[in-house]
Design a protein around this motif. Structure first.
Motif, PDB file in Angstrom:
ATOM      1  N   HIS A 125      28.445  66.532  50.048  1.00 60.34           N
ATOM      2  CA  HIS A 125      29.916  66.314  50.767  1.00 60.34           C
ATOM      3  C   HIS A 125      29.208  66.886  52.441  1.00 60.34           C
ATOM      4  N   ARG A 144      43.462  64.415  53.029  1.00 61.94           N
ATOM      5  CA  ARG A 144      42.559  64.173  51.829  1.00 61.94           C
ATOM      6  C   ARG A 144      43.049  63.012  51.121  1.00 61.94           C
ATOM      7  N   TRP A 145      44.300  63.139  50.752  1.00 62.49           N
ATOM      8  CA  TRP A 145      45.058  61.965  49.938  1.00 62.49           C
ATOM      9  C   TRP A 145      45.015  60.760  50.706  1.00 62.49           C
ATOM     10  N   ARG A 147      42.794  59.834  52.728  1.00 62.33           N
ATOM     11  CA  ARG A 147      41.454  59.204  52.880  1.00 62.33           C
ATOM     12  C   ARG A 147      41.039  58.583  51.430  1.00 62.33           C
ATOM     13  N   ARG A 148      41.470  59.216  50.520  1.00 62.24           N
ATOM     14  CA  ARG A 148      40.961  58.877  49.308  1.00 62.24           C
ATOM     15  C   ARG A 148      41.676  57.206  48.882  1.00 62.24           C
ATOM     16  N   ARG A 149      43.033  57.195  49.359  1.00 57.40           N
ATOM     17  CA  ARG A 149      43.462  55.762  49.133  1.00 57.40           C
ATOM     18  C   ARG A 149      43.025  54.745  50.190  1.00 57.40           C
ATOM     19  N   GLU A 150      42.554  55.252  51.290  1.00 59.80           N
ATOM     20  CA  GLU A 150      42.102  54.294  52.109  1.00 59.80           C
ATOM     21  C   GLU A 150      40.572  53.920  51.429  1.00 59.80           C
ATOM     22  N   GLN A 151      39.889  54.851  50.879  1.00 61.94           N
ATOM     23  CA  GLN A 151      38.459  54.590  50.275  1.00 61.94           C
ATOM     24  C   GLN A 151      38.578  54.020  49.264  1.00 61.94           C
ATOM     25  N   GLY A 153      39.889  55.315  46.291  1.00 61.40           N
ATOM     26  CA  GLY A 153      39.608  55.940  45.325  1.00 61.40           C
ATOM     27  C   GLY A 153      40.759  56.222  44.101  1.00 61.40           C
ATOM     28  N   PHE A 154      41.920  55.692  44.669  1.00 63.88           N
ATOM     29  CA  PHE A 154      42.927  56.011  43.509  1.00 63.88           C
ATOM     30  C   PHE A 154      43.756  54.407  43.576  1.00 63.88           C
TER      31      PHE A 154
END
Length: 154
Positions: A125, A144-145, A147-151, A153-154
């Motif tokens: 990290h 964070r949520w 960023r994770r959705r854009e990448q 991750g979910f």
């Protein structure tokens, strides 16, 4: 930055000299003996696990409750220890037989592997900046949520 022809030639000479001087050490660096020893440890751990099951069952079936209880616990401890050894051996075998990175496949030292002490699978990290500590807890969680959705991750 790719190596020059001179550097590649020197590396090849060093590798040949290492193999000639100490072939056992060179094979260890290549990972062949590591895989073999990991496989051997996994097989021995499996046999010891079966012996632990026999001890556990013998302790359960014995007529003397105190001795049987002790034998059963010892059998369980033997099973637990052998399972840990087998799992670490299997993980070590998988790490030693990991696929070669195609970027380094053309390199003369491609047969040598570096064992990273189990850190290869961990994500690094980036350091936190002063700007990431700004905002409330909920705002940081929302960022964070997103960023994770854009990448993906979910």
């Amino acid at each position: 930055m790719p190596l020059s022809e001179e550097e590649l030639r020197l590396l090849e000479q060093m590798e040949r000299a290492l193999v000639e001087e100490d072939p056992k050490f060179a094979s260890t660096l290549r990972g062949t003996s590591l895989r073999r020893s990991a496989r051997r440890r996994a097989i021995v751990a499996g046999v010891v696990f079966v012996l632990g099951i026999a001890m556990l069952m013998g302790g359960v079936m014995s007529g003397n409750h105190k001795v049987g209880f002790a034998i059963g616990i010892a059998g369980f401890v033997v099973m637990l220890g052998s399972a840990v050894v087998a799992i670490t051996a299997i993980r070590g075998q998988q790490a030693a037989s990991a696929p070669v990175d195609p970027r380094t496949a053309a390199h003369p030292s491609r047969g040598f592997t570096v064992i990273d002490g189990g850190r290869a699978g961990r994500l690094r990290h980036p350091r936190r900046t002063a700007r990431s500590s700004n905002g409330t807890f909920m705002e940081r969680m929302e960022q964070r949520w997103r960023r994770r959705r854009e990448q993906g991750g979910f």
